[in-house]
Design a protein around this motif. Structure first.
Motif, short mmCIF file in Angstrom:
data_model
loop_
_atom_site.label_atom_id
_atom_site.label_comp_id
_atom_site.label_asym_id
_atom_site.label_seq_id
_atom_site.Cartn_x
_atom_site.Cartn_y
_atom_site.Cartn_z
N ASP A 26 91.75 -72.17 -71.12
CA ASP A 26 92.26 -72.08 -70.07
C ASP A 26 91.66 -73.01 -69.00
N ARG A 73 92.40 -74.89 -65.81
CA ARG A 73 92.53 -74.40 -64.54
C ARG A 73 91.40 -72.97 -64.57
N LEU A 74 91.04 -72.45 -64.93
CA LEU A 74 89.44 -71.31 -65.09
C LEU A 74 88.58 -72.29 -64.57
N ARG A 99 83.32 -68.71 -60.34
CA ARG A 99 84.38 -68.42 -61.27
C ARG A 99 84.82 -68.15 -60.30
N GLU A 149 86.55 -70.77 -58.04
CA GLU A 149 87.37 -71.86 -58.73
C GLU A 149 88.92 -71.00 -59.03
N THR A 150 88.57 -70.55 -59.85
CA THR A 150 90.48 -69.26 -59.68
C THR A 150 91.15 -69.45 -58.83
N LYS A 151 90.35 -69.08 -57.62
CA LYS A 151 91.45 -68.70 -56.63
C LYS A 151 91.69 -70.05 -56.03
#
Length: 70
Positions: free
Chosen positions: A7, A9-10, A59, A62-64
């Motif tokens: 993924d 996007r993560l 992370r 980045e995730t948010k």
């Protein structure tokens, strides 16, 4: 619960399945290795990690999709 896809996007090249855990003890072990925890709150879900792991904190940002220079 596992998935073998990456993924992007993560911001991680690890398989998504390596980031998902089914119980609290397993999640704690994952967080020790830099994993994230998703947990329910009264109105939304929270996203957490070990604050002493700079890679995990990054992370979360980045995730948010937030800037990490706060």
């Amino acid at each position: 619960m596992t998935s073998q896809r990456n993924d992007d996007r993560l911001g991680s090249s690890a398989p998504l399945g390596s980031l998902l855990f089914s119980d609290a003890a397993e999640a704690a072990r994952g967080m020790e290795q830099g994993g994230l925890a998703v947990y329910p709150t009264e109105t939304f879900f929270g996203l957490g990690c070990r604050a002493d792991r700079a890679d995990a904190v990054l992370r979360v940002f980045e995730t948010k999709r937030r800037k990490a220079d706060m």
